[in-house]
Design a protein around this motif. Structure first.
Motif, short mmCIF file in Angstrom:
data_model
loop_
_atom_site.label_atom_id
_atom_site.label_comp_id
_atom_site.label_asym_id
_atom_site.label_seq_id
_atom_site.Cartn_x
_atom_site.Cartn_y
_atom_site.Cartn_z
N SER A 148 55.32 50.20 43.00
CA SER A 148 55.18 50.97 44.26
C SER A 148 56.30 50.57 45.21
O SER A 148 56.99 49.57 45.00
CB SER A 148 53.82 50.68 44.90
N TYR A 199 52.89 40.14 37.29
CA TYR A 199 51.77 41.00 36.90
C TYR A 199 51.69 41.02 35.38
O TYR A 199 52.71 41.13 34.70
CB TYR A 199 52.00 42.43 37.42
N THR A 222 47.50 42.65 36.48
CA THR A 222 47.08 41.93 37.69
C THR A 222 47.96 40.70 37.88
O THR A 222 48.59 40.21 36.95
CB THR A 222 45.61 41.50 37.61
N GLN A 235 55.47 47.06 46.49
CA GLN A 235 54.83 46.19 45.50
C GLN A 235 55.03 44.73 45.88
O GLN A 235 56.15 44.28 46.11
CB GLN A 235 55.42 46.44 44.11
N THR A 269 48.48 37.79 44.08
CA THR A 269 48.19 38.88 45.01
C THR A 269 46.97 39.66 44.54
O THR A 269 46.56 39.57 43.39
CB THR A 269 49.41 39.82 45.16
N THR A 270 46.42 40.44 45.41
CA THR A 270 45.30 41.31 45.03
C THR A 270 45.80 42.67 44.56
O THR A 270 45.01 43.49 44.11
CB THR A 270 44.34 41.50 46.22
N GLU A 271 47.10 42.91 44.66
CA GLU A 271 47.66 44.17 44.18
C GLU A 271 47.67 44.21 42.66
O GLU A 271 47.70 43.17 42.00
CB GLU A 271 49.09 44.37 44.70
N THR A 272 47.69 45.42 42.12
CA THR A 272 47.74 45.61 40.67
C THR A 272 48.77 46.67 40.32
O THR A 272 49.27 47.38 41.20
CB THR A 272 46.37 46.07 40.12
#
Length: 181
Positions: free
Chosen positions: A162, A170, A97, A165, A101-104
């Motif tokens: 991704s 992270y 995480t 991304q 950001t809220t992306e993982t």
């Protein structure tokens, strides 16, 4: 000879004959020996070390890196039954995480491909496995020789990003545990 002299003479002869008739084994020896057992109890110990407590790489979106993130672990023990090395996530969140950001980047077993975010680990008896919140066995050494051992285990962390991304750092924290068997 008087009566007292005859008694003393008789006792003297009887004593002399008695001493002569005694077996030699009943005499006290000039030396004596005792066996002493000296014991040392050596406790079982185990140590786990890592060449680095953090590993980092810079990547772009839509990318794969399966060789840049590494940790060299060293397990040393004198336990005659060997050891078991395990790994797990320190909490229930197995994804990498970012605070930005809220992306993982989720834990993902198998081959990683550019464009699909995922991360996994390999080393010891593990090959491209997703990290879990429960112990996974990295390696077991039963120490069949029953001697002190020291072994290095190279762990590699694969990461794929991704296509979109988000920028950020992270991370996830995992824990290795070495246990004497």
């Amino acid at each position: 000879m008087s009566k007292i002299n005859r008694i003393v003479a008789t006792l003297g002869i009887a004593t002399a004959l008695g001493v002569a008739a005694m077996p030699i084994a009943t005499y006290a020896a000039a030396t004596d020996t005792k066996n002493i057992t000296v014991k040392v109890n050596v406790a079982s110990v185990i140590a786990l070390s890592a060449d680095s407590l953090s590993t980092e790489v810079t990547m772009n979106p839509n990318n794969v890196n399966t060789t840049g993130l590494k940790t060299k672990l060293t397990v040393a023990t004198n336990n005659k039954n060997g050891y078991k090395l395990t790994v797990k996530d320190v909490d229930s969140t197995t994804a990498m995480t970012s605070n930005d950001t809220t992306e993982t980047i989720p834990a993902l077993a198998g081959n990683l491909t550019a464009g699909t975010a995922g991360w996994n680990l390999s080393g010891g008896d593990l090959n491209k496995v997703a990290i879990s919140a429960t112990d996974q066995t990295v390696k077991t050494n039963p120490n069949t020789a029953h001697v002190g051992i020291q072994e290095d285990i190279d762990m590699t962390y694969g990461v794929a990003t991704s296509a979109a991304q988000a920028q950020g750092t992270y991370q996830d924290v995992i824990i290795y545990t070495a246990t004497a068997l």
